[in-house]
Design a protein around this motif. Sequence first.
Motif, short mmCIF file in Angstrom:
data_model
loop_
_atom_site.label_atom_id
_atom_site.label_comp_id
_atom_site.label_asym_id
_atom_site.label_seq_id
_atom_site.Cartn_x
_atom_site.Cartn_y
_atom_site.Cartn_z
N ARG A 1 0.81 -1.23 0.00
CA ARG A 1 0.00 0.00 0.00
C ARG A 1 0.84 1.27 0.00
O ARG A 1 0.40 2.32 -0.48
N ALA A 2 2.04 1.19 0.55
CA ALA A 2 2.93 2.36 0.54
C ALA A 2 3.69 2.48 -0.77
O ALA A 2 4.58 3.32 -0.90
N ASP A 3 3.36 1.62 -1.73
CA ASP A 3 3.98 1.67 -3.06
C ASP A 3 5.47 1.40 -3.03
O ASP A 3 6.24 1.99 -3.79
N LEU A 4 5.89 0.47 -2.16
CA LEU A 4 7.31 0.13 -2.10
C LEU A 4 7.64 -0.98 -3.09
O LEU A 4 8.64 -0.92 -3.80
N ALA A 5 6.81 -2.03 -3.11
CA ALA A 5 7.10 -3.18 -3.99
C ALA A 5 5.83 -4.00 -4.15
O ALA A 5 4.85 -3.83 -3.42
N GLU A 6 5.87 -4.91 -5.12
CA GLU A 6 4.77 -5.84 -5.32
C GLU A 6 5.32 -7.14 -5.88
O GLU A 6 6.46 -7.19 -6.39
N ASN A 7 4.55 -8.19 -5.76
CA ASN A 7 4.95 -9.47 -6.34
C ASN A 7 4.94 -9.38 -7.86
O ASN A 7 4.11 -8.69 -8.43
N SER A 8 5.86 -10.08 -8.49
CA SER A 8 5.95 -10.04 -9.95
C SER A 8 5.32 -11.29 -10.54
O SER A 8 4.89 -12.20 -9.83
N ALA A 9 5.29 -11.33 -11.88
CA ALA A 9 4.77 -12.50 -12.58
C ALA A 9 5.70 -13.69 -12.41
O ALA A 9 5.30 -14.84 -12.62
N VAL A 10 6.96 -13.44 -12.04
CA VAL A 10 7.92 -14.50 -11.81
C VAL A 10 7.85 -14.91 -10.34
O VAL A 10 8.11 -14.09 -9.46
N ARG A 11 7.50 -16.13 -10.09
CA ARG A 11 7.30 -16.59 -8.71
C ARG A 11 8.54 -16.35 -7.86
O ARG A 11 9.65 -16.69 -8.24
N GLY A 12 8.32 -15.73 -6.71
CA GLY A 12 9.42 -15.50 -5.77
C GLY A 12 10.21 -14.24 -6.01
O GLY A 12 11.09 -13.90 -5.23
N CYS A 13 9.91 -13.53 -7.11
CA CYS A 13 10.62 -12.28 -7.42
C CYS A 13 9.70 -11.09 -7.22
O CYS A 13 8.47 -11.22 -7.27
N MET A 14 10.28 -9.93 -7.02
CA MET A 14 9.48 -8.74 -6.74
C MET A 14 9.77 -7.63 -7.74
O MET A 14 10.84 -7.58 -8.35
N VAL A 15 8.80 -6.74 -7.86
CA VAL A 15 8.99 -5.48 -8.58
C VAL A 15 9.16 -4.40 -7.51
O VAL A 15 8.28 -4.22 -6.67
N ILE A 16 10.31 -3.75 -7.51
CA ILE A 16 10.51 -2.63 -6.59
C ILE A 16 9.96 -1.38 -7.29
O ILE A 16 10.45 -0.99 -8.35
N LYS A 17 8.95 -0.79 -6.71
CA LYS A 17 8.28 0.35 -7.33
C LYS A 17 9.09 1.64 -7.12
O LYS A 17 10.00 1.67 -6.28
N PRO A 18 8.79 2.68 -7.89
CA PRO A 18 9.62 3.90 -7.83
C PRO A 18 9.83 4.46 -6.42
O PRO A 18 10.94 4.85 -6.07
N TYR A 19 8.78 4.48 -5.60
CA TYR A 19 8.94 5.04 -4.25
C TYR A 19 9.89 4.18 -3.41
O TYR A 19 10.77 4.69 -2.72
N GLY A 20 9.73 2.86 -3.53
CA GLY A 20 10.63 1.96 -2.81
C GLY A 20 12.05 2.05 -3.34
O GLY A 20 13.01 2.04 -2.57
N TYR A 21 12.18 2.14 -4.66
CA TYR A 21 13.52 2.20 -5.24
C TYR A 21 14.22 3.51 -4.89
O TYR A 21 15.45 3.55 -4.75
N SER A 22 13.44 4.58 -4.69
CA SER A 22 14.03 5.86 -4.28
C SER A 22 14.71 5.74 -2.91
O SER A 22 15.76 6.32 -2.67
N ILE A 23 14.08 4.97 -2.02
CA ILE A 23 14.69 4.73 -0.70
C ILE A 23 15.96 3.92 -0.87
O ILE A 23 17.00 4.23 -0.27
N TRP A 24 15.91 2.86 -1.70
CA TRP A 24 17.10 2.03 -1.94
C TRP A 24 18.21 2.86 -2.56
O TRP A 24 19.39 2.70 -2.20
N GLU A 25 17.88 3.76 -3.47
CA GLU A 25 18.90 4.62 -4.08
C GLU A 25 19.60 5.49 -3.04
O GLU A 25 20.82 5.69 -3.10
#
Length: 491
Positions: free
Chosen positions: A22-46
């Motif tokens: 809900r905080a737009d950090l990440a979500e599950n991807s179509a590939v089982r066990g892998c994630m999509v890091i969304k822009p807001y989450g990736y900004s923190i990682w950056e």
Amino acid sequence: MSKALPTRSENYSEWYNELVKRADLAENSAVRGCMVIKPYGYSIWEKMQRALDDMFKETGHTNAYFPLFIPKSYLSKEASHVEGFAKECAVVTHYRLKNDPDGKGVIVDPEAKLEEELIVRPTSETVIWSTYKNWIQSYRDLPLLINQWANVVRWEMRTRLFLRTTEFLWQEGHTAHSTAQEAIAETRQMLEVYAQFAEEWMAVPVIKGVKTPNERFAGAEDTYCIEAMMQDGKALQAGTSHFLGQNFATAFDVKFQDKDGKLDYVWGTSWGVSTRLMGALIMAHSDDAGLVLPPKLAPIQVVIVPIYRNEEQLAQISEKVAEITKDLKKLGISVKYDSSDNFKPGFKFAEYELKGVPVRLAMGGRDLENGTVEVARRDTKTKETVSVEGIAIYIQNLLEDIQQSIYKKALTFREENTYKVDSFEEFNNILDTKGGFILAHWDGTSETEEKIKEETKATIRCIPLNQEAEEGVCIYSGKPSKGRVIFARAY
């Protein structure tokens, strides 16, 4: 806004999973066990990446990049290393696809089998040490201080966003030295760098320690770690630094000629942190309303929301906000002015609270007349009305105070949830009713460590560094103990 988050007390795991999404950090991807890091989450990682990278370079390290694929034979050269990672490896066996003769898409071409299978990088010691053989001949080539930012794959059956995914992002440092003492000093130095980053940037207090032989990195002589406590009382390993001895140098025949002309194997280290730090950041500070981000890592440090009756008033507020924004940016503070008309102020307040923006400013018509602005801080949810004169310096000081307050709150929580116990009965009781860190005596044997883990699901997180010697008896076996270690259930 969607319905409220689950509360931490009701279901901590569900609270975490929902908050990440809900905080737009990440979500599950179509590939089982892998994630999509969304822009807001990736900004923190950056921001994490940038701070760490600067710290690495200040200590003399430079960045390089090594292949994603590792020949299978490389992993066979260091026996304990391959044993440690064998069950987690993803293996590439073919190099080509072809159209299915039955017209059902594409299939693996059976004629395109690789002569030697390739392992998708679970960690890079083997491919890097095979390269170092070409880079190192003399003591003049040492120390070699290399870091890489990369992705790795470790096959996981049970995954959780950021904490445990099949593919994740990380950095891995790999260094080579002429003496064991120098390599150990490097290992300890990088542990200090990680601890400093965790405490000063993430506002997460950590305990520095060394892993037991059962828990150390596969192929290492010693593994040092930083351990953090999450709000549910569980431990999270937030970073590791490994003294590799001469294990990988021997396996890949990496020798150097010293000043006396004698040939010897070099001494190695490796160290790393990953996007698991995102999970630590979320679980150490956030509350039932959403994220609580330390200002140093918040993508947006200040959000300004106008409250207006008409377009004319909005224009006046916007003009004043432009001045405030300019002054804040001069101080290096990231600001967002949300004058969009698609949501009401109340919705915006809740949304920025969910996303953990440290400071929210609200300006309405009365504020405009009085030369004031409402200031709300995310960590304590307190509000006050402040003059716009000198507001930039006020906000700068407030952000520093929030950073310190978040750290102190987490430290107090850890201290209140750390227990000394002297019996296995007390150990079990605290583990089941309170959780947290348990300081207890252990006899130093792998057998006892395994039995405690098997019976309680608690592991020895670390043997704390620089602790005072304390003779005692093991809580499980009753045998002599030279000191207390930290037990906890962990992520």
